[in-house]
Design a protein around this motif. Structure first.
Motif, short mmCIF file in Angstrom:
data_model
loop_
_atom_site.label_atom_id
_atom_site.label_comp_id
_atom_site.label_asym_id
_atom_site.label_seq_id
_atom_site.Cartn_x
_atom_site.Cartn_y
_atom_site.Cartn_z
N MET A 298 0.83 -1.20 0.00
CA MET A 298 0.00 0.00 0.00
C MET A 298 0.87 1.26 0.00
SD MET A 298 -2.99 1.18 -0.16
CE MET A 298 -4.04 -0.22 0.15
N GLY A 299 0.48 2.23 -0.84
CA GLY A 299 1.23 3.47 -0.93
C GLY A 299 2.49 3.36 -1.75
N ARG A 300 2.78 2.19 -2.30
CA ARG A 300 3.96 1.98 -3.13
C ARG A 300 3.52 1.78 -4.58
NH1 ARG A 300 8.34 0.41 0.09
NH2 ARG A 300 7.95 1.07 2.24
N THR A 301 4.45 1.37 -5.42
CA THR A 301 4.15 1.05 -6.81
C THR A 301 4.87 -0.24 -7.18
OG1 THR A 301 6.05 2.16 -7.85
CG2 THR A 301 4.13 3.54 -7.29
N LYS A 302 4.64 -0.71 -8.38
CA LYS A 302 5.30 -1.94 -8.82
C LYS A 302 6.82 -1.78 -8.87
CE LYS A 302 4.24 -1.10 -13.78
NZ LYS A 302 3.57 0.21 -13.59
N SER A 303 7.30 -0.53 -8.90
CA SER A 303 8.75 -0.31 -8.90
C SER A 303 9.41 -0.81 -7.63
CB SER A 303 9.05 1.19 -9.08
OG SER A 303 8.68 1.63 -10.36
N MET A 304 8.65 -0.89 -6.51
CA MET A 304 9.24 -1.37 -5.25
C MET A 304 9.61 -2.84 -5.34
SD MET A 304 6.43 -2.57 -2.45
CE MET A 304 7.55 -3.94 -2.09
N THR A 305 9.09 -3.55 -6.32
CA THR A 305 9.32 -5.00 -6.41
C THR A 305 10.43 -5.35 -7.40
OG1 THR A 305 7.66 -5.35 -8.16
CG2 THR A 305 6.88 -5.38 -5.88
N LEU A 306 11.21 -4.38 -7.88
CA LEU A 306 12.21 -4.67 -8.90
C LEU A 306 13.22 -5.71 -8.44
CD1 LEU A 306 12.96 -1.18 -10.50
CD2 LEU A 306 11.78 -3.13 -11.52
N GLY A 307 13.64 -5.64 -7.18
CA GLY A 307 14.57 -6.64 -6.67
C GLY A 307 13.98 -8.03 -6.69
N HIS A 308 12.70 -8.13 -6.36
CA HIS A 308 12.01 -9.43 -6.37
C HIS A 308 11.81 -9.91 -7.81
CE1 HIS A 308 10.95 -7.32 -2.66
NE2 HIS A 308 10.96 -8.51 -2.09
N ILE A 309 11.50 -8.98 -8.72
CA ILE A 309 11.33 -9.36 -10.12
C ILE A 309 12.64 -9.94 -10.67
CG2 ILE A 309 10.96 -8.44 -12.45
CD1 ILE A 309 9.01 -6.41 -11.18
N ALA A 310 13.75 -9.27 -10.36
CA ALA A 310 15.06 -9.77 -10.83
C ALA A 310 15.35 -11.15 -10.25
CB ALA A 310 16.15 -8.77 -10.46
N LEU A 311 15.03 -11.35 -8.97
CA LEU A 311 15.25 -12.63 -8.32
C LEU A 311 14.45 -13.73 -9.02
CD1 LEU A 311 16.24 -14.30 -5.78
CD2 LEU A 311 14.13 -13.54 -4.67
N LEU A 312 13.20 -13.46 -9.29
CA LEU A 312 12.34 -14.45 -9.93
C LEU A 312 12.76 -14.72 -11.37
CD1 LEU A 312 8.97 -13.05 -8.53
CD2 LEU A 312 10.07 -15.19 -7.82
N HIS A 313 13.17 -13.67 -12.06
CA HIS A 313 13.61 -13.83 -13.45
C HIS A 313 14.87 -14.69 -13.52
CE1 HIS A 313 14.15 -12.77 -17.68
NE2 HIS A 313 15.43 -12.54 -17.40
N ARG A 314 15.81 -14.48 -12.60
CA ARG A 314 17.03 -15.29 -12.59
C ARG A 314 16.71 -16.77 -12.38
NH1 ARG A 314 19.05 -11.12 -9.27
NH2 ARG A 314 18.87 -12.45 -7.41
N ALA A 315 15.64 -17.03 -11.66
CA ALA A 315 15.24 -18.42 -11.41
C ALA A 315 14.48 -19.02 -12.59
CB ALA A 315 14.37 -18.49 -10.15
N GLY A 316 14.24 -18.23 -13.63
CA GLY A 316 13.59 -18.74 -14.83
C GLY A 316 12.10 -18.49 -14.92
N HIS A 317 11.53 -17.80 -13.95
CA HIS A 317 10.08 -17.58 -13.95
C HIS A 317 9.69 -16.36 -14.76
CE1 HIS A 317 10.05 -20.64 -10.94
NE2 HIS A 317 10.60 -19.90 -10.00
N HIS A 318 8.54 -16.45 -15.42
CA HIS A 318 7.92 -15.25 -15.95
C HIS A 318 7.40 -14.43 -14.76
CE1 HIS A 318 7.93 -17.44 -19.71
NE2 HIS A 318 7.03 -18.31 -19.28
#
Length: 322
Positions: free
Chosen positions: A91-111
């Motif tokens: 809440m009060g954030r944007t999808k940009s706050m999840t960039l670290g998590h997106i990179a983590l998931l992408h490295r693991a091969g996930h869409h």
């Protein structure tokens, strides 16, 4: 006598008795304003970071909310596949706050599909004063359906990854979706006792009020009023949701130094679900486990997703043979 040159003495501040009488009313008004801003926060200024800033392939996607037509802006970050994780920010954030998590998931091969909730980031706004829970749940369901129908994502299983506030709709959408949810990861939430969590949040906001507004009576009025307004606007029902009929795997993450949603309140929610995993990220503030306890966070999150997706694949194979 007062001289014409000075124009009179400066106005006097309200006396102590007057301020004591007015303060609770101002606390009530502040509670109503803060409750509205909880679901309609100010937008951050300046350009937002994107996965492309981290060198990740990025497609932009718009999902139109079936509830009321609000446009929901999303990123699609394709991976090696076949499985997808839908990421929901706090809440009060944007999808940009999840960039670290997106990179983590992408490295693991996930869409990865990450979207801005309504009234946040690049998504559209409403002026709603009620049924906010239903709106957020419906929006996430729309994103789930759009994800399942996206040919770029190759039709694998789907998991949800929520933070703080968005952990509530992530759990509640499971029994309301025709698209199966293989797993839910809930980071820094949800609190089991939602009204108590709102009162705690109000107490934190109360510390930022002017000193003369921080009397015991005013803070008590502000806290109870904020809980009342926020709960009425949220319209939360069926909490915690009954997931006993679903094979969705659950993982809850508390943050050891979280002052917003205490880890013990997240653990209490986890205990409500037999078989759910719970873990506390050491030394981490609210939603920051991925940075403050990075190695353990990565091992636990990716290990959990691997097991959940593997179980989903096996269940699908059994279904194909029936």
């Amino acid at each position: 006598m007062t001289s014409a040159k000075t124009g009179g003495a400066p106005p006097r501040r309200p006396g102590g008795a007057l301020r004591a009488a007015v303060a609770p009313l101002l606390g009530l008004a502040a509670a109503a304003k803060h409750a509205y801003q909880l679901y309609h926060p100010p937008r951050p200024a300046g350009p937002a970071r994107t996965p492309a800033d981290k060198g990740l392939p990025t497609h932009h996607k718009t999902v139109v909310a079936s509830y009321d037509g609000v446009p929901l802006r999303a990123w699609v970050v394709p991976g090696a596949g076949p499985h997808t994780v839908v990421v929901c920010h706090g809440m009060g954030r944007t999808k940009s706050m999840t960039l670290g998590h997106i990179a983590l998931l992408h490295r693991a091969g996930h869409h990865v599909v990450a979207y801005d909730m309504r009234n946040h980031g690049d998504s559209g706004a409403d002026r709603a004063l009620g049924r906010m829970a239903e709106r957020y749940i419906s929006d996430l369901r729309d994103v789930l359906y759009a994800t399942a129908a996206d040919p770029r994502l190759r039709g694998g299983a789907i998991a949800l990854y929520g933070f703080s506030f968005s952990t509530w709709p992530a759990l509640q959408v499971v029994p309301r979706s025709r698209v199966p949810v293989a797993a839910v990861i809930a980071d820094s939430g949800p609190a089991y006792d939602v009204p108590a969590g709102l009162r705690h949040f109000a107490a934190l906001r109360g510390r930022t009020m002017r000193r003369w507004l921080r009397g015991p009576l005013t803070l008590a009025v502000q806290g109870r009023a904020f809980e009342f307004f926020a709960m009425r606007m949220l319209g939360l029902a069926d909490w915690p949701p009954d997931l006993s009929a679903y094979d969705t795997r659950l993982m809850f993450i508390g943050s050891a130094e979280d002052t917003f949603v205490r880890p013990e309140s997240v653990e209490r929610t986890a205990r409500h679900y037999p078989g759910a995993e719970y873990w506390t990220a050491a030394g981490a503030p609210h939603m920051r486990g991925v940075r403050f306890d990075a190695a353990e966070y990565e091992k636990r999150v990716l290990g959990f997703l691997a097991e959940a997706f593997d179980a989903s694949e096996k269940a699908a194979e059994v279904g194909d043979h029936d």
